[in-house]
Design a protein around this motif. Structure first.
Motif, PDB file in Angstrom:
ATOM      1  N   ALA A 157       0.858  -1.182   0.000  1.00 24.81           N
ATOM      2  CA  ALA A 157       0.000   0.000   0.000  1.00 24.81           C
ATOM      3  C   ALA A 157       0.895   1.232   0.000  1.00 24.81           C
ATOM      4  O   ALA A 157       2.039   1.173   0.459  1.00 24.81           O
ATOM      5  CB  ALA A 157      -0.916   0.011   1.223  1.00 24.81           C
ATOM      6  N   PHE A 158       0.388   2.349  -0.523  1.00 22.65           N
ATOM      7  CA  PHE A 158       1.206   3.553  -0.575  1.00 22.65           C
ATOM      8  C   PHE A 158       0.356   4.789  -0.314  1.00 22.65           C
ATOM      9  O   PHE A 158      -0.870   4.793  -0.490  1.00 22.65           O
ATOM     10  CB  PHE A 158       1.918   3.682  -1.926  1.00 22.65           C
ATOM     11  N   GLY A 159       1.040   5.846   0.120  1.00 22.83           N
ATOM     12  CA  GLY A 159       0.412   7.151   0.305  1.00 22.83           C
ATOM     13  C   GLY A 159       1.406   8.248  -0.003  1.00 22.83           C
ATOM     14  O   GLY A 159       2.521   8.237   0.524  1.00 22.83           O
ATOM     15  N   VAL A 160       1.027   9.167  -0.895  1.00 23.62           N
ATOM     16  CA  VAL A 160       1.894  10.285  -1.276  1.00 23.62           C
ATOM     17  C   VAL A 160       1.062  11.553  -1.328  1.00 23.62           C
ATOM     18  O   VAL A 160      -0.138  11.527  -1.615  1.00 23.62           O
ATOM     19  CB  VAL A 160       2.575  10.033  -2.644  1.00 23.62           C
ATOM     20  N   SER A 161       1.700  12.679  -1.055  1.00 20.22           N
ATOM     21  CA  SER A 161       0.986  13.954  -1.083  1.00 20.22           C
ATOM     22  C   SER A 161       1.949  15.068  -1.462  1.00 20.22           C
ATOM     23  O   SER A 161       3.164  14.891  -1.443  1.00 20.22           O
ATOM     24  CB  SER A 161       0.351  14.255   0.282  1.00 20.22           C
ATOM     25  N   GLY A 162       1.392  16.241  -1.809  1.00 16.45           N
ATOM     26  CA  GLY A 162       2.225  17.380  -2.166  1.00 16.45           C
ATOM     27  C   GLY A 162       1.424  18.488  -2.807  1.00 16.45           C
ATOM     28  O   GLY A 162       0.208  18.633  -2.557  1.00 16.45           O
ATOM     29  N   PHE A 163       2.096  19.286  -3.671  1.00 16.43           N
ATOM     30  CA  PHE A 163       1.494  20.478  -4.262  1.00 16.43           C
ATOM     31  C   PHE A 163       1.890  20.603  -5.724  1.00 16.43           C
ATOM     32  O   PHE A 163       2.904  20.035  -6.161  1.00 16.43           O
ATOM     33  CB  PHE A 163       1.956  21.729  -3.512  1.00 16.43           C
ATOM     34  N   ASP A 164       1.097  21.402  -6.470  1.00 21.61           N
ATOM     35  CA  ASP A 164       1.487  21.728  -7.842  1.00 21.61           C
ATOM     36  C   ASP A 164       2.280  23.031  -7.840  1.00 21.61           C
ATOM     37  O   ASP A 164       2.667  23.542  -6.779  1.00 21.61           O
ATOM     38  CB  ASP A 164       0.262  21.788  -8.761  1.00 21.61           C
ATOM     39  N   ASN A 165       2.516  23.597  -9.017  1.00 19.91           N
ATOM     40  CA  ASN A 165       3.359  24.791  -9.095  1.00 19.91           C
ATOM     41  C   ASN A 165       2.669  26.053  -8.602  1.00 19.91           C
ATOM     42  O   ASN A 165       3.296  27.123  -8.540  1.00 19.91           O
ATOM     43  CB  ASN A 165       3.877  24.987 -10.516  1.00 19.91           C
ATOM     44  N   ALA A 170      -2.543  18.168  -3.456  1.00 14.93           N
ATOM     45  CA  ALA A 170      -3.032  16.909  -4.001  1.00 14.93           C
ATOM     46  C   ALA A 170      -2.476  15.767  -3.168  1.00 14.93           C
ATOM     47  O   ALA A 170      -1.428  15.895  -2.522  1.00 14.93           O
ATOM     48  CB  ALA A 170      -2.617  16.751  -5.461  1.00 14.93           C
ATOM     49  N   ALA A 171      -3.178  14.649  -3.167  1.00 11.09           N
ATOM     50  CA  ALA A 171      -2.722  13.455  -2.458  1.00 11.09           C
ATOM     51  C   ALA A 171      -3.265  12.229  -3.156  1.00 11.09           C
ATOM     52  O   ALA A 171      -4.307  12.272  -3.818  1.00 11.09           O
ATOM     53  CB  ALA A 171      -3.161  13.481  -0.998  1.00 11.09           C
ATOM     54  N   LEU A 286      -3.889  13.636  10.367  1.00 15.55           N
ATOM     55  CA  LEU A 286      -3.937  14.088   8.985  1.00 15.55           C
ATOM     56  C   LEU A 286      -3.600  15.568   8.893  1.00 15.55           C
ATOM     57  O   LEU A 286      -3.799  16.332   9.860  1.00 15.55           O
ATOM     58  CB  LEU A 286      -5.320  13.855   8.370  1.00 15.55           C
ATOM     59  N   THR A 287      -3.125  15.977   7.720  1.00 15.72           N
ATOM     60  CA  THR A 287      -2.792  17.376   7.460  1.00 15.72           C
ATOM     61  C   THR A 287      -3.398  17.792   6.128  1.00 15.72           C
ATOM     62  O   THR A 287      -3.448  17.004   5.183  1.00 15.72           O
ATOM     63  CB  THR A 287      -1.269  17.571   7.412  1.00 15.72           C
ATOM     64  N   LEU A 367      -7.223   9.309   3.181  1.00 14.89           N
ATOM     65  CA  LEU A 367      -7.411  10.449   2.292  1.00 14.89           C
ATOM     66  C   LEU A 367      -8.859  10.899   2.405  1.00 14.89           C
ATOM     67  O   LEU A 367      -9.785  10.090   2.263  1.00 14.89           O
ATOM     68  CB  LEU A 367      -7.088  10.056   0.850  1.00 14.89           C
ATOM     69  N   VAL A 368      -9.072  12.194   2.675  1.00 16.09           N
ATOM     70  CA  VAL A 368     -10.412  12.756   2.811  1.00 16.09           C
ATOM     71  C   VAL A 368     -10.808  13.420   1.501  1.00 16.09           C
ATOM     72  O   VAL A 368     -10.014  14.151   0.898  1.00 16.09           O
ATOM     73  CB  VAL A 368     -10.477  13.771   3.965  1.00 16.09           C
ATOM     74  N   SER A 369     -12.028  13.174   1.073  1.00 14.86           N
ATOM     75  CA  SER A 369     -12.515  13.735  -0.193  1.00 14.86           C
ATOM     76  C   SER A 369     -13.110  15.120   0.043  1.00 14.86           C
ATOM     77  O   SER A 369     -14.323  15.334  -0.073  1.00 14.86           O
ATOM     78  CB  SER A 369     -13.560  12.790  -0.811  1.00 14.86           C
ATOM     79  N   ASP A 370     -12.265  16.076   0.391  1.00 16.37           N
ATOM     80  CA  ASP A 370     -12.751  17.440   0.630  1.00 16.37           C
ATOM     81  C   ASP A 370     -11.778  18.450   0.036  1.00 16.37           C
ATOM     82  O   ASP A 370     -10.703  18.103  -0.458  1.00 16.37           O
ATOM     83  CB  ASP A 370     -12.945  17.683   2.129  1.00 16.37           C
ATOM     84  N   PHE A 371     -12.149  19.718   0.080  1.00 13.96           N
ATOM     85  CA  PHE A 371     -11.320  20.764  -0.527  1.00 13.96           C
ATOM     86  C   PHE A 371     -10.046  21.035   0.271  1.00 13.96           C
ATOM     87  O   PHE A 371      -9.126  21.684  -0.223  1.00 13.96           O
ATOM     88  CB  PHE A 371     -12.125  22.063  -0.673  1.00 13.96           C
ATOM     89  N   ASN A 372      -9.982  20.531   1.528  1.00 13.26           N
ATOM     90  CA  ASN A 372      -8.756  20.688   2.317  1.00 13.26           C
ATOM     91  C   ASN A 372      -7.689  19.666   1.936  1.00 13.26           C
ATOM     92  O   ASN A 372      -6.532  19.802   2.322  1.00 13.26           O
ATOM     93  CB  ASN A 372      -9.059  20.538   3.810  1.00 13.26           C
ATOM     94  N   VAL A 373      -8.082  18.627   1.214  1.00 18.49           N
ATOM     95  CA  VAL A 373      -7.201  17.520   0.818  1.00 18.49           C
ATOM     96  C   VAL A 373      -6.443  16.985   2.045  1.00 18.49           C
ATOM     97  O   VAL A 373      -5.214  16.921   2.076  1.00 18.49           O
ATOM     98  CB  VAL A 373      -6.225  17.930  -0.294  1.00 18.49           C
ATOM     99  N   LEU A 374      -7.208  16.610   3.053  1.00 16.87           N
ATOM    100  CA  LEU A 374      -6.602  16.021   4.243  1.00 16.87           C
ATOM    101  C   LEU A 374      -6.033  14.644   3.906  1.00 16.87           C
ATOM    102  O   LEU A 374      -6.710  13.807   3.296  1.00 16.87           O
ATOM    103  CB  LEU A 374      -7.634  15.889   5.355  1.00 16.87           C
ATOM    104  N   PHE A 375      -4.815  14.437   4.315  1.00 15.54           N
ATOM    105  CA  PHE A 375      -4.117  13.183   4.036  1.00 15.54           C
ATOM    106  C   PHE A 375      -3.295  12.818   5.263  1.00 15.54           C
ATOM    107  O   PHE A 375      -2.707  13.683   5.917  1.00 15.54           O
ATOM    108  CB  PHE A 375      -3.201  13.339   2.826  1.00 15.54           C
ATOM    109  N   GLY A 376      -3.253  11.512   5.577  1.00  9.99           N
ATOM    110  CA  GLY A 376      -2.447  11.105   6.721  1.00  9.99           C
ATOM    111  C   GLY A 376      -2.454   9.615   6.926  1.00  9.99           C
ATOM    112  O   GLY A 376      -2.546   8.838   5.977  1.00  9.99           O
ATOM    113  N   PHE A 377      -2.417   9.224   8.186  1.00  8.74           N
ATOM    114  CA  PHE A 377      -2.179   7.827   8.525  1.00  8.74           C
ATOM    115  C   PHE A 377      -2.961   7.474   9.774  1.00  8.74           C
ATOM    116  O   PHE A 377      -3.297   8.345  10.596  1.00  8.74           O
ATOM    117  CB  PHE A 377      -0.687   7.609   8.763  1.00  8.74           C
ATOM    118  N   GLY A 378      -3.287   6.194   9.908  1.00  5.70           N
ATOM    119  CA  GLY A 378      -3.885   5.664  11.115  1.00  5.70           C
ATOM    120  C   GLY A 378      -3.042   4.543  11.658  1.00  5.70           C
ATOM    121  O   GLY A 378      -2.570   3.683  10.903  1.00  5.70           O
TER     122      GLY A 378
END
Length: 695
Positions: A157-165, A170-171, A286-287, A367-378
């Motif tokens: 399993a994998f999880g990655v996150s970050g930003f565009d220019n 995005a995550a 999550l962040t 991963l949360v399906s919202d405009f904050n793009v919350l991503f993290g771990f449990g």
């Protein structure tokens, strides 16, 4: 500095004077960072009011004495573009409180805090005057035997996150199966790109470990996104067969964000995952990034909480968040979930949708399906009721996953006393801010943790500096996470650390002190001046001549013990060879001498020992140990060459212990006794051959 708690990353620099303490006894604990490490880093680069995403992955070797070699780094970003497999070296120093500073020759300075398992949490520590990079990461010991394509096999399993220019977040989370030959199958994923969520169907995926010496590899994921084909290319560094640090290496654009994170091997139960794979308590953290009302720009959002699942598709959720600079608590939320056999988990709670990919029981990327793009771990919360006494001892603390250039990051070492009803935390931290770094900042706080009504939830109140507060969730006695009340928050994570050094290396002894090379080994014993601390004491070992005698790179004295033993394996030598074995711990080095001796001649036999004249016998010479490189030449002679003849010498091949030769005889009239002699290294052995005569 912006308003930030001392532990919870900051203070108003203009309102109070920081108590500055330099790293105590720098270098005294350099042996704690020893061996091969992989690292991952994510942050934000800023200059003149403009900031953009930056990430890096790589590896290095630490020698336990303050030097870094074999460094290799890949980075990516908007401002600097990307660098591939950049070589670097560096130096480091670790103080008595286990805080360290690392300087790389490529122009980066890091502050780090050692954890009890020999890993480290770190921050970049060189921004100044509003320019530089703000970020954090982790360094983890690696298993070099995993550096091959064939070792990456099974379900992951994998999880990655970050930003565009443009700093849009995005995550992506997902899973795949690796065949150990470079092909990834059964790939599925979910992405939240700038607030728009969708599932992904992989059309192809592959990987390769391109450098078996460094564990560097490449991975390509191809999928349909919005009905159109898309491809993401990643570089990764192997931690072990179950863990990879990964970073996207594509150019960062408005349609291609820079994503980085981790790949973990799934521990699938027999028959696959099911709703029963979520059963019990799981601490989530999550962040994300928020736009608040009509304000211009974005601010970080942080969330931590306790999810209690029943194993039957329902759960209860309690969490705390810092959303638009307004900390808030949410309790008693009821939700539902469905777990697929591949670990993909659909979650709904309070009108929100989440997706998770399970790694193991109660462990998942989120991963949360919202405009904050919350991503993290449990992570599974350890069994038991957590109170103040559960948070006791030494902890390394650090910021994780900062979202904006306005976040001030920290790493440090802290001690909690476990007192009830109010505990005390003291420590020292290093803070990285855009205005400049602050080293050795003193920290004091009180805390309270309760098992009811939310197990392991607590609060921290900072009493040093400008104060502040945070909500904590205890994962286990060795780990907890915190959500600060700061207006520019980042998640804080604390893991068990080694206590300040109180014991030293007392002695190093060898038994025996003289051995035959390749045939015998010796045992080394290291002894401390007192019991080893929690997590054990790692003693760095070395040999002055690894061709003659080899030792492990280190040995661990278990927690509470005062000594440990280690093997010393030897090789065959041509001459008597002195070897110095060294042991180092907490700035103290002790040595002991070992003599590795060459093999000697141990026996000479003849078979048969009596022959009729004209027949032959076979002689066998045996050494006390393996012959050295080039072999051992055994000189041979006969006392009566008229009756029995031998070669002038016979060679025992390198690494072997025996060799044979032929004894040829002649016809004799009367029975004759012949002495056959073999000589090697001033030792001569004889054997008698009887040659029977005609009469």
């Amino acid at each position: 500095m912006k308003k930030l708690m001392a532990l919870l990353i900051g203070c108003f620099a203009s309102l109070f004077a920081l108590t500055m303490r330099a790293q105590s006894a720098p270098g005294v604990n350099n042996a704690e960072l020893n061996g091969d490490y992989a690292f991952t880093f994510n942050g934000i680069t800023g200059n003149g009011g403009v900031s953009s995403v930056f990430a890096a992955v790589g590896r290095f070797t630490a020698d336990g004495a303050g030097n870094l070699t074999n460094g290799e780094l890949d980075n990516n970003g908007v401002a600097a573009g990307g660098l591939s497999a950049q070589s670097f070296t560096g130096t480091y120093a670790i103080g008595a409180d286990h805080r360290g500073v690392m300087t790389l020759n490529i122009g980066a300075k890091l502050a780090f805090a050692m954890t009890a398992n020999g890993n480290a949490q770190f921050i970049e520590f060189d921004a100044v005057g509003g320019s530089g990079t703000i970020g954090s990461g982790t360094m983890e010991k690696v298993d070099p035997t995993a550096y091959s394509t064939a070792k990456i096999t099974g379900d992951y399993a994998f999880g990655v996150s970050g930003f565009d220019n443009s700093n849009n977040r995005a995550a992506m989370v997902g899973r795949f199966t690796s065949d150990g030959a470079g092909t990834l199958t059964n790939g599925v994923g979910d992405v939240n790109a700038y607030g728009s969520s969708s599932s992904l169907a992989f059309t192809s995926a592959n990987y390769t470990v391109s450098n078996a010496a460094t564990g560097r590899g490449a991975m390509t994921l191809t999928f349909l996104y919005g009905g159109s084909p898309a491809t993401l290319n990643f570089v990764f560094y192997i931690v072990n067969t179950g863990k990879l640090f990964a970073m996207e290496r594509d150019a960062v654009t408005s349609s291609t964000p820079l994503l980085s994170g981790v790949v973990l091997q799934q521990q699938s139960p027999a028959g696959g995952f099911s709703n029963a794979s979520l059963n019990g308590n799981m601490v989530i953290y999550l962040t994300g990034l928020s736009v608040c009302g009509g304000a211009i720009g974005t601010v970080p959002k942080t969330v931590a909480g306790l999810l209690t699942a029943g194993g039957n598709g329902t759960f209860n959720l309690n969490f705390d968040e810092n959303f638009c600079s307004a900390p808030a608590a949410h309790t008693g939320l009821l939700g539902a979930y469905v777990v697929a056999s591949n670990g993909r988990t659909s979650i709904t709670v309070a009108g929100n949708s989440l997706v998770g990919y399970l790694v193991s029981l109660n462990q998942t990327f989120l991963l949360v399906s919202d405009f904050n793009v919350l991503f993290g771990f449990g992570e599974p919360q350890a069994a038991g009721s957590f109170t103040n006494s559960s948070v006791k001892g030494s902890y390394a603390g650090s910021t994780i996953d900062p979202m904006t250039f306005a976040v001030d990051v920290f790493s440090g070492e802290f001690t909690a006393d476990g007192a009830s009803p109010t505990g005390n935390i003291t420590g020292t931290e290093d803070i990285g801010a855009s205005s400049g770094p602050s080293s050795g900042v003193a920290f004091n706080a009180t805390y309270s943790v309760s098992s009811s009504p939310i197990n392991g939830r607590g609060t921290i109140t900072v009493t040093s500096g400008s104060g502040g507060s945070a909500v904590v969730y205890v994962i286990s006695t060795s780990k907890f996470v915190a959500v600060p009340s700061d207006p520019n928050p980042a998640l804080l994570i604390f893991e068990q650390a080694l206590p300040p050094q109180t014991v030293s290396l007392s002695s190093l002894t060898l038994n025996p002190t003289s051995v035959t090379g390749g045939a015998q080994s010796s045992t080394g014993t290291v002894t401390l001046s007192g019991p080893a601390p929690a997590g054990g004491a790692q003693i760095l070992l070395s040999s002055s001549n690894t061709g003659a005698a080899r030792v492990p790179s280190s040995v661990i004295v278990p927690a509470g013990a005062t000594s440990a033993t280690f093997p010393i394996n030897t090789s065959a030598v041509a001459d008597s060879t002195p070897v110095t074995v060294s042991a180092s711990y907490a700035g103290v080095t002790d040595t002991a001498s070992l003599t590795v001796t060459p093999a000697t001649l141990s026996s000479l036999t003849l078979s048969p020992s009596a022959v009729m004249g004209g027949d032959s016998s076979t002689g066998t010479v045996t050494l006390s140990g393996p012959a050295p490189a080039g072999g051992a030449q055994i000189m041979l002679s006969s006392s009566n060459t008229g009756a029995a003849r031998v070669p002038s010498s016979v060679i025992v091949p390198a690494g072997a212990t025996t060799a044979t030769f032929t004894v040829n005889t002649s016809f004799v009239l009367f029975s004759t006794s012949v002495e056959i002699s073999a000589s090697y290294r001033n030792k001569t052995l004889t054997a008698t051959l009887t040659v029977s005569g005609l009469l």
